[in-house]
Design a protein around this motif. Structure first.
Motif, PDB file in Angstrom:
ATOM      1  N   VAL A 141      20.984  -9.604  20.174  1.00  0.00           N
ATOM      2  CA  VAL A 141      21.014  -8.525  19.174  1.00  0.00           C
ATOM      3  C   VAL A 141      21.317  -9.094  17.792  1.00  0.00           C
ATOM      4  O   VAL A 141      20.682  -8.713  16.791  1.00  0.00           O
ATOM      5  CB  VAL A 141      22.055  -7.458  19.567  1.00  0.00           C
ATOM      6  CG1 VAL A 141      22.225  -6.445  18.437  1.00  0.00           C
ATOM      7  CG2 VAL A 141      21.630  -6.752  20.844  1.00  0.00           C
ATOM      8  N   GLU A 142      22.283 -10.005  17.716  1.00  0.00           N
ATOM      9  CA  GLU A 142      22.615 -10.622  16.429  1.00  0.00           C
ATOM     10  C   GLU A 142      21.411 -11.353  15.851  1.00  0.00           C
ATOM     11  O   GLU A 142      21.103 -11.218  14.648  1.00  0.00           O
ATOM     12  CB  GLU A 142      23.779 -11.607  16.621  1.00  0.00           C
ATOM     13  CG  GLU A 142      24.150 -12.364  15.357  1.00  0.00           C
ATOM     14  CD  GLU A 142      25.104 -13.515  15.624  1.00  0.00           C
ATOM     15  OE1 GLU A 142      25.863 -13.879  14.699  1.00  0.00           O
ATOM     16  OE2 GLU A 142      25.080 -14.067  16.748  1.00  0.00           O
ATOM     17  N   SER A 143      20.704 -12.102  16.672  1.00  0.00           N
ATOM     18  CA  SER A 143      19.552 -12.881  16.200  1.00  0.00           C
ATOM     19  C   SER A 143      18.423 -11.973  15.749  1.00  0.00           C
ATOM     20  O   SER A 143      17.757 -12.247  14.741  1.00  0.00           O
ATOM     21  CB  SER A 143      19.070 -13.821  17.313  1.00  0.00           C
ATOM     22  OG  SER A 143      20.064 -14.771  17.630  1.00  0.00           O
ATOM     23  N   LEU A 144      18.197 -10.888  16.483  1.00  0.00           N
ATOM     24  CA  LEU A 144      17.167  -9.926  16.090  1.00  0.00           C
ATOM     25  C   LEU A 144      17.498  -9.314  14.737  1.00  0.00           C
ATOM     26  O   LEU A 144      16.631  -9.216  13.853  1.00  0.00           O
ATOM     27  CB  LEU A 144      17.051  -8.838  17.157  1.00  0.00           C
ATOM     28  CG  LEU A 144      16.041  -7.724  16.866  1.00  0.00           C
ATOM     29  CD1 LEU A 144      14.619  -8.272  16.849  1.00  0.00           C
ATOM     30  CD2 LEU A 144      16.168  -6.594  17.898  1.00  0.00           C
ATOM     31  N   CYS A 145      18.752  -8.913  14.556  1.00  0.00           N
ATOM     32  CA  CYS A 145      19.177  -8.312  13.283  1.00  0.00           C
ATOM     33  C   CYS A 145      19.059  -9.304  12.129  1.00  0.00           C
ATOM     34  O   CYS A 145      18.615  -8.943  11.030  1.00  0.00           O
ATOM     35  CB  CYS A 145      20.607  -7.802  13.398  1.00  0.00           C
ATOM     36  SG  CYS A 145      20.798  -6.383  14.504  1.00  0.00           S
ATOM     37  N   LEU A 146      19.443 -10.551  12.369  1.00  0.00           N
ATOM     38  CA  LEU A 146      19.347 -11.564  11.313  1.00  0.00           C
ATOM     39  C   LEU A 146      17.893 -11.814  10.923  1.00  0.00           C
ATOM     40  O   LEU A 146      17.577 -11.945   9.729  1.00  0.00           O
ATOM     41  CB  LEU A 146      19.991 -12.868  11.787  1.00  0.00           C
ATOM     42  CG  LEU A 146      21.518 -12.889  11.886  1.00  0.00           C
ATOM     43  CD1 LEU A 146      21.993 -14.200  12.517  1.00  0.00           C
ATOM     44  CD2 LEU A 146      22.157 -12.714  10.509  1.00  0.00           C
ATOM     45  N   LEU A 148      15.356  -9.760  11.195  1.00  0.00           N
ATOM     46  CA  LEU A 148      14.735  -8.598  10.560  1.00  0.00           C
ATOM     47  C   LEU A 148      15.333  -8.270   9.201  1.00  0.00           C
ATOM     48  O   LEU A 148      14.610  -7.906   8.264  1.00  0.00           O
ATOM     49  CB  LEU A 148      14.863  -7.377  11.485  1.00  0.00           C
ATOM     50  CG  LEU A 148      14.067  -7.433  12.793  1.00  0.00           C
ATOM     51  CD1 LEU A 148      14.353  -6.194  13.625  1.00  0.00           C
ATOM     52  CD2 LEU A 148      12.578  -7.569  12.527  1.00  0.00           C
ATOM     53  N   TRP A 149      16.657  -8.395   9.080  1.00  0.00           N
ATOM     54  CA  TRP A 149      17.322  -7.908   7.875  1.00  0.00           C
ATOM     55  C   TRP A 149      17.979  -9.004   7.029  1.00  0.00           C
ATOM     56  O   TRP A 149      18.287  -8.765   5.870  1.00  0.00           O
ATOM     57  CB  TRP A 149      18.370  -6.864   8.261  1.00  0.00           C
ATOM     58  CG  TRP A 149      17.717  -5.614   8.781  1.00  0.00           C
ATOM     59  CD1 TRP A 149      16.866  -4.793   8.081  1.00  0.00           C
ATOM     60  CD2 TRP A 149      17.820  -5.066  10.084  1.00  0.00           C
ATOM     61  NE1 TRP A 149      16.433  -3.762   8.876  1.00  0.00           N
ATOM     62  CE2 TRP A 149      17.007  -3.892  10.118  1.00  0.00           C
ATOM     63  CE3 TRP A 149      18.510  -5.426  11.245  1.00  0.00           C
ATOM     64  CZ2 TRP A 149      16.874  -3.105  11.256  1.00  0.00           C
ATOM     65  CZ3 TRP A 149      18.384  -4.632  12.377  1.00  0.00           C
ATOM     66  CH2 TRP A 149      17.575  -3.495  12.370  1.00  0.00           C
ATOM     67  N   GLY A 154      18.001 -15.866   9.575  1.00  0.00           N
ATOM     68  CA  GLY A 154      17.407 -15.744  10.905  1.00  0.00           C
ATOM     69  C   GLY A 154      16.004 -16.283  11.058  1.00  0.00           C
ATOM     70  O   GLY A 154      15.501 -16.385  12.185  1.00  0.00           O
ATOM     71  N   TRP A 166      11.266 -17.910  14.047  1.00  0.00           N
ATOM     72  CA  TRP A 166      12.595 -17.319  14.136  1.00  0.00           C
ATOM     73  C   TRP A 166      13.589 -18.335  14.676  1.00  0.00           C
ATOM     74  O   TRP A 166      13.308 -19.037  15.653  1.00  0.00           O
ATOM     75  CB  TRP A 166      12.566 -16.099  15.053  1.00  0.00           C
ATOM     76  CG  TRP A 166      11.934 -14.890  14.424  1.00  0.00           C
ATOM     77  CD1 TRP A 166      11.062 -14.874  13.368  1.00  0.00           C
ATOM     78  CD2 TRP A 166      12.116 -13.524  14.823  1.00  0.00           C
ATOM     79  NE1 TRP A 166      10.687 -13.588  13.076  1.00  0.00           N
ATOM     80  CE2 TRP A 166      11.316 -12.730  13.949  1.00  0.00           C
ATOM     81  CE3 TRP A 166      12.858 -12.894  15.808  1.00  0.00           C
ATOM     82  CZ2 TRP A 166      11.254 -11.345  14.062  1.00  0.00           C
ATOM     83  CZ3 TRP A 166      12.801 -11.512  15.923  1.00  0.00           C
ATOM     84  CH2 TRP A 166      12.016 -10.751  15.053  1.00  0.00           C
TER      85      TRP A 166
END
Length: 259
Positions: A141-146, A148-149, A154, A166
């Motif tokens: 979840v942390e990696s996905l958020c980094l 994307l945002w 990230g 990524w």
């Protein structure tokens, strides 16, 4: 009725969870300048925050193990070659070209070994897998958020060899891909166990596959593909009740995720 969790047991589970999240790299964006110098360079030069955090984790594990000396001796006696390997690495710092760096990394390996012994003694395999899955969920979840945002952390910059790949919380696409392959394996194993969180694990398995693809790590793709074929073969063997062979191949599969 299930007996309530004792405060000491709960604290120990929290400690193990924090230790595992640290080991899988969840805290890297806090401890390292992922945007700047290469992460491997920062690790080689030493990072005070990283060393302090890891040192606290390893010391706590060592202190807890003082109360389980018989089990520690039993594990060491059953894994003598592994123990000799760790001792050889520690001794090698005396003739290394960079003795300080070698000693620091050797001590880190010793600390990781102590933590591994602690986890093996204190948590049954199923409970350990669930704790590891929780740590991997945080990483995913942390990696996905980094990505994307906060893409400057990230995602690799839009220039150079790795443009657009990524890298999540780990600073480099191959490291990210390797850990997410392990995450996918853990989620897949738990999704096939009888539990109430099956669909949660399947969802995180799907997320892991997506992250593996986005990492553009060819080595992660190859290892993941090999694990898929390995799983199909294991299913065939399991139907034929080849239990010993299955256990050996699962061990090989787990080892392959770190190649």
């Amino acid at each position: 009725m299930n007996s309530p969790v004792q405060p000491a047991a709960l604290i120990e589970k929290v400690y193990a969870f924090v230790a595992l999240t640290f080991l899988v790299g969840v805290f890297y964006p806090i401890l390292f300048d992922i945007e700047g110098t290469d992460l491997s360079t920062q690790l080689g030069e030493g990072n005070f925050g990283f060393q302090l955090f890891s040192g606290i984790i390893y010391i706590i594990a060592a202190v807890i193990l003082l109360g389980h000396q018989r089990q520690v001796l039993e594990i060491c006696s059953n894994n003598r070659l592994l123990l000799l390997f760790v001792l050889l690495i520690l001794a090698s710092s005396s003739w290394a070209e960079l003795p300080t760096t070698s000693l620091r990394r050797s001590l880190a390996l010793l600390g990781t070994t102590i933590l591994a012994i602690y986890l093996a003694i204190r948590f049954p395999p199923d409970q350990f897998l669930k704790l590891l899955a929780m740590a991997m969920m945080v990483l995913a979840v942390e990696s996905l958020c980094l990505a994307l945002w906060v893409p400057k952390i990230g995602v690799h910059p839009d220039y150079g060899w790795f443009a657009g790949a990524w890298r999540g919380a780990l600073g480099f696409k191959n490291d990210f891909g390797r850990y997410i392959v392990l995450a996918a394996l853990v989620f897949w194993i738990l999704s096939h166990r009888p539990n109430l969180n099956r669909f949660l694990y399947l969802g995180f398995f799907a997320l892991s596959v997506f992250l593996i693809i986005k990492s553009q790590s060819r080595s992660a793709w190859v290892v993941f593909g090999c694990l898929v074929m390995l799983y199909a073969y294991l299913s065939y063997l399991q139907n034929r009740k080849k239990a010993v062979v299955v256990q050996v191949l699962v061990t090989i599969g787990l080892s392959a995720t770190f190649v």
